[in-house]
Scaffold this motif. Structure first.
Motif, PDB file in Angstrom:
ATOM      1  N   ALA A 120       6.789   1.801  -1.349  1.00 30.24           N
ATOM      2  CA  ALA A 120       5.380   1.730  -1.752  1.00 30.24           C
ATOM      3  C   ALA A 120       4.775   0.383  -1.360  1.00 30.24           C
ATOM      4  O   ALA A 120       3.652   0.313  -0.846  1.00 30.24           O
ATOM      5  CB  ALA A 120       5.248   1.957  -3.248  1.00 30.24           C
ATOM      6  N   TYR A 124       1.596  -0.100   1.316  1.00 27.67           N
ATOM      7  CA  TYR A 124       0.311  -0.725   0.985  1.00 27.67           C
ATOM      8  C   TYR A 124       0.088  -2.047   1.719  1.00 27.67           C
ATOM      9  O   TYR A 124      -1.061  -2.469   1.887  1.00 27.67           O
ATOM     10  CB  TYR A 124       0.188  -0.911  -0.530  1.00 27.67           C
ATOM     11  CG  TYR A 124      -0.204   0.379  -1.207  1.00 27.67           C
ATOM     12  CD1 TYR A 124      -1.537   0.754  -1.332  1.00 27.67           C
ATOM     13  CD2 TYR A 124       0.767   1.267  -1.660  1.00 27.67           C
ATOM     14  CE1 TYR A 124      -1.902   1.958  -1.903  1.00 27.67           C
ATOM     15  CE2 TYR A 124       0.424   2.480  -2.240  1.00 27.67           C
ATOM     16  CZ  TYR A 124      -0.920   2.828  -2.355  1.00 27.67           C
ATOM     17  OH  TYR A 124      -1.279   4.031  -2.909  1.00 27.67           O
ATOM     18  N   HIS A 135      -4.120   2.015  -5.873  1.00 22.11           N
ATOM     19  CA  HIS A 135      -2.874   1.434  -6.374  1.00 22.11           C
ATOM     20  C   HIS A 135      -3.107  -0.041  -6.656  1.00 22.11           C
ATOM     21  O   HIS A 135      -3.926  -0.693  -6.009  1.00 22.11           O
ATOM     22  CB  HIS A 135      -1.765   1.590  -5.328  1.00 22.11           C
ATOM     23  CG  HIS A 135      -0.377   1.494  -5.879  1.00 22.11           C
ATOM     24  ND1 HIS A 135       0.147   0.315  -6.381  1.00 22.11           N
ATOM     25  CD2 HIS A 135       0.611   2.419  -6.016  1.00 22.11           C
ATOM     26  CE1 HIS A 135       1.386   0.526  -6.781  1.00 22.11           C
ATOM     27  NE2 HIS A 135       1.690   1.801  -6.575  1.00 22.11           N
TER      28      HIS A 135
END
Length: 250
Positions: A120, A124, A135
């Motif tokens: 993740a 990002y 997020h």
């Protein structure tokens, strides 16, 4: 103004204004001059068809029916639509939602697999804010990018009620910035920088131990406002930092 006929058909999605609040509702039935509405929260309201006005019942726009990632795009603008959008996303384990450049977070009170793992963070770090799903890492990454793009200091403000997850959000931002910092270093320097970052993360609970309070939502609710400053060099790695605490009075 009377209610449009299109809102009188069974299954229509509408906003029902009751007690100065907008409730997401469905037309449950419409027969013999009586309309029954069922809200998404289990309430049932019955009205004579002749008494319903546009102020009482309004059509629900498709953005509210389907939910959106950025609430700045909502067409129905009132507290009910905002809460409904957050609730719909929360039910799908989508706990982050944008409001323009702001990210709203809802505490899931559970672990969501893969939400904060290395994959993740990597994902990002390669996208600008708004390009992929909302997020907290997107906020941290935008802040990190702007350090080099604008060449000036950056600030992230985290606010919320007791138990909302402010402390955890702070840790997640530090985790992301730490990962970006590690990427910018030679292997021989990473251990030293990691120690600095760990010291910042671990010093917070010590200060919080003095003056915390128990609430109905949180057994360890902080009475401190917290300012965390990170010093990042031109190469992109964290070189130091400090935490300033102040007691909140209310």
């Amino acid at each position: 103004m009377k209610m449009a006929k299109s809102l009188q058909s069974k299954g229509s999605r509408v906003w029902l204004r009751e007690n100065n609040q907008h409730y997401p509702s469905t037309v449950h039935s419409c027969a013999e001059g009586v309309i029954v509405f069922r809200t998404d929260y289990g309430q049932v309201f019955t009205y004579k068809q002749s008494t319903i006005t546009h102020q009482k019942v309004t059509p629900m726009h498709q953005t509210s029916v389907e939910s959106v990632e950025d609430m700045a795009t909502l067409v129905d603008l009132h507290e009910g639509s905002i809460m409904h959008n957050l609730f719909q996303r929360y039910q799908q384990d989508k706990i982050y939602t944008y409001i323009g450049s702001i990210v709203a977070s809802v505490n899931p009170y559970k672990t969501i697999p893969g939400l904060y793992d290395c994959a993740a963070m990597e994902r990002y770090s390669k996208h600008h804010m708004g390009e992929i799903a909302p997020h907290i890492f997107a906020v941290a990454n935008e802040c990190y990018r702007c350090l080099w793009k604008r060449h000036d200091n950056q600030c992230i403000l985290i606010s919320g009620e007791s138990g909302a997850g402010k402390t955890e959000s702070t840790k997640l931002i530090l985790k992301f910035l730490s990962a970006m910092s590690q990427h910018s270093l030679e292997m021989s320097c990473r251990e030293k920088t990691f120690c600095v970052e760990q010291a910042i993360l671990e010093s917070s609970p010590i200060m919080e131990a003095f003056g915390n309070a128990k609430t109905v939502y949180n057994s360890n609710s902080s009475r401190f406002g917290k300012f965390i400053q990170l010093n990042i060099c031109q190469k992109g790695n964290i070189q130091g930092g400090r935490i300033i605490d102040c007691i909140l009075v209310w």
